[in-house]
Design a protein around this motif. Structure first.
Motif, short mmCIF file in Angstrom:
data_model
loop_
_atom_site.label_atom_id
_atom_site.label_comp_id
_atom_site.label_asym_id
_atom_site.label_seq_id
_atom_site.Cartn_x
_atom_site.Cartn_y
_atom_site.Cartn_z
N VAL A 58 -9.86 10.36 7.42
CA VAL A 58 -9.20 10.29 6.11
C VAL A 58 -10.18 9.81 5.05
N ALA A 59 -10.05 10.39 3.86
CA ALA A 59 -10.85 9.98 2.71
C ALA A 59 -9.91 9.66 1.55
N LEU A 60 -10.34 8.77 0.68
CA LEU A 60 -9.56 8.43 -0.51
C LEU A 60 -10.48 8.42 -1.73
N VAL A 61 -9.99 8.98 -2.82
CA VAL A 61 -10.73 8.93 -4.09
C VAL A 61 -9.81 8.42 -5.18
N GLU A 62 -10.39 7.65 -6.10
CA GLU A 62 -9.66 7.07 -7.22
C GLU A 62 -10.49 7.25 -8.48
N ARG A 63 -9.89 7.81 -9.51
CA ARG A 63 -10.63 8.10 -10.74
C ARG A 63 -11.13 6.84 -11.44
N GLY A 64 -10.32 5.81 -11.46
CA GLY A 64 -10.73 4.55 -12.08
C GLY A 64 -11.07 3.54 -11.01
N ASP A 65 -10.60 2.31 -11.20
CA ASP A 65 -10.78 1.28 -10.18
C ASP A 65 -9.51 1.18 -9.36
N TYR A 66 -9.61 0.63 -8.17
CA TYR A 66 -8.43 0.44 -7.33
C TYR A 66 -7.43 -0.47 -8.04
N CYS A 67 -6.15 -0.14 -7.92
CA CYS A 67 -5.07 -0.94 -8.49
C CYS A 67 -5.19 -1.06 -10.01
N GLN A 68 -5.70 -0.03 -10.65
CA GLN A 68 -5.92 -0.08 -12.09
C GLN A 68 -4.72 0.39 -12.89
N GLY A 69 -3.90 1.27 -12.31
CA GLY A 69 -2.78 1.83 -13.05
C GLY A 69 -1.53 1.00 -12.92
N ALA A 70 -0.43 1.65 -12.56
CA ALA A 70 0.86 0.96 -12.47
C ALA A 70 0.83 -0.16 -11.44
N SER A 71 0.05 -0.01 -10.37
CA SER A 71 0.00 -1.05 -9.34
C SER A 71 -0.52 -2.38 -9.88
N GLY A 72 -1.41 -2.31 -10.86
CA GLY A 72 -1.95 -3.51 -11.46
C GLY A 72 -1.18 -3.99 -12.67
N ALA A 73 -0.13 -3.26 -13.04
CA ALA A 73 0.65 -3.60 -14.24
C ALA A 73 2.08 -3.96 -13.90
N SER A 74 2.30 -4.40 -12.67
CA SER A 74 3.64 -4.72 -12.21
C SER A 74 4.05 -6.11 -12.67
N SER A 75 5.30 -6.47 -12.38
CA SER A 75 5.79 -7.81 -12.68
C SER A 75 5.35 -8.84 -11.64
N HIS A 76 4.45 -8.44 -10.75
CA HIS A 76 3.91 -9.33 -9.73
C HIS A 76 5.01 -9.88 -8.82
N MET A 77 6.05 -9.08 -8.62
CA MET A 77 7.15 -9.50 -7.76
C MET A 77 7.19 -8.68 -6.48
N ILE A 78 7.54 -9.34 -5.40
CA ILE A 78 7.87 -8.69 -4.13
C ILE A 78 9.35 -9.01 -3.92
N HIS A 79 10.20 -8.04 -4.17
CA HIS A 79 11.62 -8.36 -4.24
C HIS A 79 12.48 -7.23 -3.71
N GLY A 80 13.70 -7.60 -3.34
CA GLY A 80 14.64 -6.62 -2.81
C GLY A 80 15.25 -5.75 -3.88
N GLY A 81 15.21 -6.20 -5.14
CA GLY A 81 15.77 -5.40 -6.22
C GLY A 81 17.29 -5.51 -6.28
N ILE A 82 17.76 -6.72 -6.49
CA ILE A 82 19.21 -6.92 -6.52
C ILE A 82 19.90 -6.03 -7.53
N ARG A 83 19.21 -5.75 -8.65
CA ARG A 83 19.87 -4.95 -9.68
C ARG A 83 20.03 -3.49 -9.28
N TYR A 84 19.32 -3.05 -8.23
CA TYR A 84 19.46 -1.66 -7.79
C TYR A 84 20.79 -1.43 -7.07
N LEU A 85 21.47 -2.51 -6.72
CA LEU A 85 22.75 -2.35 -6.03
C LEU A 85 23.76 -1.60 -6.89
N GLU A 86 23.75 -1.87 -8.22
CA GLU A 86 24.72 -1.22 -9.07
C GLU A 86 24.39 0.26 -9.26
#
Length: 608
Positions: A58-86
């Motif tokens: 397996v090979a992987l390529v990334e145009r920018g740096d690793y975790c540069q896009g949405a992965s690096g712009a998250s709310s820094h939460m690891i959560h179940g997402g209680i609000r997704y229940l509704e």
């Protein structure tokens, strides 16, 4: 990783030719893999690791740096997402809770329990409108805030998903008097407060790097770097389909793509039998470039601010404050070390524009702080950092952003017949995905790839420690013992603690490198040394100065970047990365522009 050109975040036209990169050479020297993963966010990197552990080439390529896009712009939460229940996303919430508990065990160096409190202003509000929201996924008229009855119902269901293997306490309800005794600066008009536990990830970029390096290590288990079956490179972009479906001089076949080294401008062809598209909000643009046009995506932008505000930090009492704002949007305030993170917005994204935090969003954040802490004022100069990203959500047409599914799916396509380089590869595109479920998602994607290749799974990642989480101390006493044991050679307790926080138990390897030669702390910060920067340059695929400030350390996030720091870090990196005086000046200027344009940070002087 996207195809959209963006100075600072996606690689600009090369201004200099650095030292040849081993990560690129490994792909150029053997330009074929069974699987090519395009996109180096957490889901792409997780898939890369899982496949490498199964023995897949397996090979992987990334145009920018690793975790540069949405992965690096998250709310820094690891959560179940209680609000997704509704939204009726019970499968996703159950999986998220299970994965949250799992990450607390397999990545304890970065994923920590997060006590969360919901201030509640009514008892039965929203009971009548909730069924309509559930059925239509739309907000009808003025939002009806969720009262205690609905929140109690949701938290009870949330707890039920943790019964098997749960590692966090169950929720608790407090009346107004007791809630204000615990959090005295909360709005005095609250009627209740509900408290439960989720988790946070304070170093998402470094966790992504750990996952990547686990994959690379798995690929090298049967041989040296030259024979590795798991190769990855950042700053390497999909440019187009290549010119042929069979590599010249080889018997390898499949789809040929042309890759562009974003640091040198060099182009080369690469073939793969299966292509995995994990480019997030840019999935459709990536597929279009590969002749497998799609219309899967409909991302929304989310922004955050980071505050240096001792009063707000104290008001939170170490807890996340998670609540519904007046517009019905679920928002959050929570401490991260000595800073406070505030977020997030959820607005339709314009993919022709860079994702940046706007003045309107900043006003929104100030307003939401006042909604729950009315006696606390926030000034513009207390903002030390801002960041934004585009969530990789599915196309949602008339569905309002807050109701768009956060679940994921995998779409299968083949490149259009007759296109140069189209070949026979299957393209698997990831639509959706969130931080909390990256391990389970990667397992799902890897299983689909294995089915395409006619292979069986060999290893489960469910209980496999990630990177520096292996052997990480189990409690504060264990942490203090580790810190004491790793002092010496001019390294005090604070310095050892920084290394453990940054690397987990991988700090052992870093410390061996530090102690192998003369070292000194930087003049501009006590959190970095000369040899540690050299270690990063040799082992962590540093492409630009900004990578160190934003993704290899938390210095930018915490508002600790100065002109002196920029110059000093660039000076140290120049030798291992081959920057001459002009290249170093370019890197400093680039870092200043990225910090100002994307993060609201202005560096006024390059001297102390």
């Amino acid at each position: 990783m996207g195809l959209k050109h963006s100075f600072g975040h996606s690689g600009a036209t090369p201004a200099h030719s650095p030292v040849p990169r081993a990560s690129v050479q490994g792909l150029r020297n053997r330009p074929h893999a069974k699987v090519l993963v395009i996109g180096g966010g957490i889901n792409g990197v997780g898939t890369f690791r899982d496949l490498a552990l199964q023995g897949v080439d397996v090979a992987l390529v990334e145009r920018g740096d690793y975790c540069q896009g949405a992965s690096g712009a998250s709310s820094h939460m690891i959560h179940g997402g209680i609000r997704y229940l509704e939204n009726g996303e019970f499968r996703l919430v159950r999986e998220s809770v299970v994965e949250r508990n799992r990450l607390l065990r397999i990545a304890p160096h970065y994923v920590k329990p997060l006590q969360t409190t919901i201030p509640i202003f009514s008892t039965f509000s929203g009971v009548l409108s909730a069924p309509l929201r559930f059925l239509t996924h739309k907000q009808q008229g003025k939002p009806k805030e969720r009262g205690a009855f609905l929140i109690k119902l949701g938290l009870s269901m949330y707890d039920s998903f943790s019964r098997d293997g749960g590692s966090v306490p169950r929720h608790q309800f407090r009346g107004r008097k007791r809630a204000l005794a615990e959090l005295p600066q909360l709005h005095p008009g609250i009627k209740y407060a509900a408290t439960y536990f989720d988790a946070s990830v304070h170093n998402p970029e470094r966790l992504t790097l750990d996952v990547l390096q686990d994959g690379e290590k798995a690929g090298q288990a049967s041989g040296g770097p030259e024979s590795s079956t798991a190769r990855a490179s950042n700053y390497l972009a999909l440019h187009s389909l290549g010119g042929a479906a069979t590599q010249s001089g080889t018997t390898e076949s499949g789809t040929t793509v042309q890759l562009r080294d974003e640091l040198t401008g060099e182009l080369f062809d690469f073939t793969a039998d299966v292509i995995v598209n994990t480019t997030g909000a840019w999935v459709d643009l990536t597929n279009e470039a590969m002749g497998a046009a799609s219309a899967f995506m409909g991302g929304t932008k989310g922004s955050h601010i980071v505050l240096d505000h001792p009063g707000l930090l104290e008001a939170c009492k170490g807890r996340e404050i998670f609540f519904e704002h007046t517009d019905g949007r679920i928002v959050l305030i929570y401490p991260m070390g000595d800073r406070v993170l505030v977020g997030t917005t959820d607005v339709l994204a314009d993919m022709t524009q860079d994702a940046v935090c706007t003045e309107e969003e900043i006003e929104y954040f100030f307003d939401l702080i006042g909604h729950v802490f009315p006696d606390i004022t926030v000034q513009r100069d207390q903002i030390v950092y801002t960041f934004s990203g585009v969530r990789p959500l599915p196309r949602h047409d008339a569905t309002q952003p807050g109701f768009v599914s956060r679940d994921y799916r995998i779409e299968r396509r083949t490149p259009a017949a007759g296109a140069p380089g189209a070949g026979t590869a299957v393209v698997l595109s990831l639509v959706g995905g969130k931080w909390t479920t990256f391990r389970a998602l990667a397992e799902h994607m890897a299983n689909d790839v294995l089915a395409e290749l006619g292979m069986e799974r060999k290893v489960s990642t469910a209980k496999l420690a990630i990177g520096g989480g292996a052997g990480f101390p189990e409690d504060d006493a264990g942490i203090q013992k580790w810190i004491k044991a790793h002092m010496g050679a001019g390294r005090d307790a604070d310095r050892s603690a920084v290394l453990l926080t940054r690397y987990g138990t991988r700090a052992d390897d870093v410390i061996r490198y530090l102690d192998a030669g003369p070292d000194r702390l930087l003049r501009s910060t006590r959190e970095l040394s000369v040899r540690e920067l050299e270690f990063m340059a040799r082992n962590e695929q540093i492409g630009h100065l900004i990578d160190v400030l934003v993704r290899r350390t938390s210095l930018a996030f915490r508002g600790l970047v100065t002109g002196e720091l920029l110059v000093e870090v660039a000076d140290v990196l120049s030798a291992p990365l081959g920057w001459d005086a002009a290249a170093k000046a370019d890197e400093i200027q680039r870092a200043r522009e990225v910090l100002e344009r994307f993060h609201g940070v202005q560096i006024h002087s390059l001297v102390a």
